[in-house]
Design an enzyme around this catalytic site. Structure first.
Site, PDB file in Angstrom:
ATOM      1  CG  ASP A   1      23.631  56.319  26.476  1.00  0.00           C
ATOM      2  OD1 ASP A   1      22.513  55.617  25.899  1.00  0.00           O
ATOM      3  OD2 ASP A   1      23.916  56.602  27.443  1.00  0.00           O
TER       4      ASP A   1
ATOM      5  CB  SER B   1      28.847  57.484  29.420  1.00  0.00           C
ATOM      6  OG  SER B   1      28.403  58.663  28.607  1.00  0.00           O
TER       7      SER B   1
ATOM      8  CG  ASP C   1      22.684  66.356  15.623  1.00  0.00           C
ATOM      9  OD1 ASP C   1      22.171  66.214  16.573  1.00  0.00           O
ATOM     10  OD2 ASP C   1      23.943  65.693  15.255  1.00  0.00           O
ATOM     11  N   GLY C   2      25.768  65.499  17.909  1.00  0.00           N
ATOM     12  CA  GLY C   2      26.525  64.090  18.272  1.00  0.00           C
ATOM     13  C   GLY C   2      26.428  63.716  17.059  1.00  0.00           C
TER      14      GLY C   2
END
Length: 303
Positions: free
Chosen positions: A171, A108, A150-151
């Protein structure tokens, strides 16, 4: 959680759905000249080798991008015209074609980078050390800033963003049951900080039971229906609208873990519903499916 490697699944039908939806959202944002913000919270490697040992283990790309490419060769046969006149489909294919000749598939961040413009502010977060090394290499020639974090932490740190319009792609691998609630909590918190943002959340559709890999016994799937519960939570959030697309290639069964997947979009751009209907119609033409009755585009909440 850090054991997950998307290379086992790269280019499968879920990736095709996810990336077509991503293209649709970014193309809508590109209709205005004003710059925008983009964040990929679980970015992965960036680029995947379809000839790698991991990718070839289950050959999942054969259910997605490789099947799509194979069917595109039939375009010259009027009885098998699967390409149609979809501008979104063509945009996605043009991006993928930059990689597929080398037996690669773009994750992505690379799909997004092909559509981002000078002045757009983009981040890609990845916590897995090996995946981040690959992501960092992939992003060097793009305008995307790779973050070894960490997202959800990045999401909390950058909101509200500059510019104040844009989109977030979430995602996660959903390896653990708790991850579904993590997504709900992260999105709920993000909306309070950035209520006008577009949030794209990918999710799997899982059978009620599954075959245990060690014992071959049929057991209950603890993650079954958690995506559906998550969608219900999203529809109750303080946003103007919630749009959902899901594409199912198989029927739920004991032999099938993930029978399909979906993308839930909070605050979707104007006319994105028409884009998603076009995407679903295209997917149903070009990818094999025996479960079209569960594939759909639906509004979960409207203004």
């Amino acid at each position: 959680m850090l054991s997950y490697q998307h290379s086992f699944h790269a280019g499968n039908h879920a990736d095709v759905l996810k990336h077509l939806t991503l293209v649709a959202v970014l193309e809508r944002l590109n209709l205005k000249t004003k710059p925008y913000f983009f964040l990929d919270t679980h970015a992965g490697d960036g680029i995947y080798n379809l000839n790698s040992e991991q990718a070839l283990q289950n050959s999942e790309a054969k259910t997605g991008i490789l099947q799509l490419e194979s069917n595109r060769q039939l375009d010259n046969d009027e009885n098998n015209n699967v390409k149609g006149n979809s501008a979104l489909f063509n945009s996605y294919v043009n991006i993928v074609n930059q990689y597929i000749g080398e037996q690669q598939y773009p994750g992505s961040p690379m799909v997004a980078s092909a559509l981002l413009r000078k002045g757009d502010n983009a981040f890609a977060a990845e916590l897995h050390p090996q995946a981040f090394e690959s992501l960092q290499r992939s992003c060097r020639r793009t305008g995307i800033k790779a973050q070894h974090r960490d997202g959800y932490e990045v999401l909390n740190a950058v909101l509200p963003p500059t510019p104040n319009r844009g989109a977030v792609l979430i995602d996660p691998p959903y390896e653990q049951v708790c991850e579904y609630q993590q997504v709900i909590d992260a999105v709920t918190k993000a909306i309070k900080r950035w209520p006008i943002g577009i949030y794209m959340i990918w999710y799997p559709l899982l059978s009620d039971t599954r075959e245990d890999r060690r014992t071959n016994e049929i057991v209950n799937n603890p993650k079954s229906a958690l995506s559906e519960k998550m969608l219900s939570q999203f529809s109750g959030l303080n946003v103007k609208s919630v749009l959902n697309i899901q594409f199912c290639t198989l029927k739920p069964s004991q032999k099938v873990g993930m029978y399909g997947s979906g993308m839930c979009i909070l605050n979707p751009p104007w006319q994105l519903d028409n884009d998603l209907k076009e995407i679903l119609m295209t997917l149903q033409k070009i990818l094999p499916s025996d479960n079209n009755e569960l594939s759909k585009v639906e509004w979960l909440k409207t203004e």
